[in-house]
Design an enzyme around this catalytic site. Sequence first.
Site, PDB file in Angstrom:
ATOM      1  N   ASP A 140       0.816  -1.210   0.000  1.00 29.80           N
ATOM      2  CA  ASP A 140       0.000   0.000   0.000  1.00 29.80           C
ATOM      3  C   ASP A 140       0.853   1.265   0.000  1.00 29.80           C
ATOM      4  OD1 ASP A 140       0.926  -0.388   2.597  1.00 29.80           O
ATOM      5  OD2 ASP A 140      -1.025  -0.857   3.432  1.00 29.80           O
ATOM      6  N   ASN A 163      -7.562  -3.311  13.977  1.00 35.18           N
ATOM      7  CA  ASN A 163      -8.968  -3.546  13.590  1.00 35.18           C
ATOM      8  C   ASN A 163      -9.091  -4.712  12.603  1.00 35.18           C
ATOM      9  OD1 ASN A 163      -7.994  -2.520  11.196  1.00 35.18           O
ATOM     10  ND2 ASN A 163      -9.439  -0.814  11.053  1.00 35.18           N
ATOM     11  N   HIS A 208      -7.316  -5.062   9.758  1.00 33.78           N
ATOM     12  CA  HIS A 208      -7.047  -4.780   8.340  1.00 33.78           C
ATOM     13  C   HIS A 208      -5.749  -5.448   7.879  1.00 33.78           C
ATOM     14  CE1 HIS A 208      -4.783  -0.699   9.131  1.00 33.78           C
ATOM     15  NE2 HIS A 208      -3.902  -1.671   9.002  1.00 33.78           N
ATOM     16  N   GLU A 232      -9.713  -2.038   4.901  1.00 33.53           N
ATOM     17  CA  GLU A 232     -10.379  -1.799   6.182  1.00 33.53           C
ATOM     18  C   GLU A 232     -11.593  -2.720   6.328  1.00 33.53           C
ATOM     19  OE1 GLU A 232      -8.783  -0.257   8.212  1.00 33.53           O
ATOM     20  OE2 GLU A 232      -8.127   1.740   7.629  1.00 33.53           O
TER      21      GLU A 232
END
Length: 263
Positions: free
Chosen positions: A62, A132, A134, A139
Amino acid sequence: MPSHEALAELGASLIAKLLIQKPSAVLGLATGSTPIAIYQRLVKCYQHGELSFQEVTTFNLDEYFGLSPENRHSYSAFMRRELFDHIDIDIKKAYLPTCGGTQNPIDVGEQYEALIANSGGIDLQILGVGSNGHIGFNEPGSSLCSRTRLKTLAESTMADNSRFFGVFDDQPQLAMTMGIGTILESKHALVVASGQQKAKAIKQAIEGPLSSYCPASSLQLHQRVTFIIDEDAASCLSEASYFRLCAKQKDKLTKRFEINRGW
Ligand code: GLP
């Protein structure tokens, strides 16, 4: 793994093994704090003449949207600082999904996918996990079939990553990321996680229901995935003793047959 050092040692040794077997391997790379110790060990191997990256191609997971590679907060800059500047990689073959503010992210995503496909696909994808759940910047709620594209970062991700930005820095809220579908096509995925703050996400990834609300749980569909996690990150697993038994068996079988496959 008893410690972050042990995790990094094992991660680096798996990558080194691949590069010795296949010097032209295609590596999928990750940013974040967790893989840094792995990169430091790879740099040492290079400096000791044990590894070369000359033929290697890399694809990062990313990159923040709108940041140029020169921006110190960009993942391009991170990779140069932590790895590329210290090894013999051909920087022209070290790709990130960089997308400047005036480029069309859809085009950039498609071009990145084509580059990965033309390279023959990713042999080994390193992955960290967000608190979380990801992976990359996929996400919660990301499609399990998604490809490289622009994503809006979750508030929890913004909060987790704010430690890398100063009070006067603009923290990007958008990022280009390989999709979950892209990650699932890698030949081997290596997940690294340490610390209590990852324990819930790791439990959901390994034992929880397969759900786009924990993107890391998509790895249950991966053909070959290795989790290298420390005791804190493993602390919520109900089946930890079974996984320890599997790791012991795997060690024995790997030594016996001198091959490194999933058992
Ligand atoms: C960022 C990256 C992820 C990485 C995650 C975890 O959000 N985009 O690819 O896995 O951070 O980072 P850390 O290793 O610092 O916990």
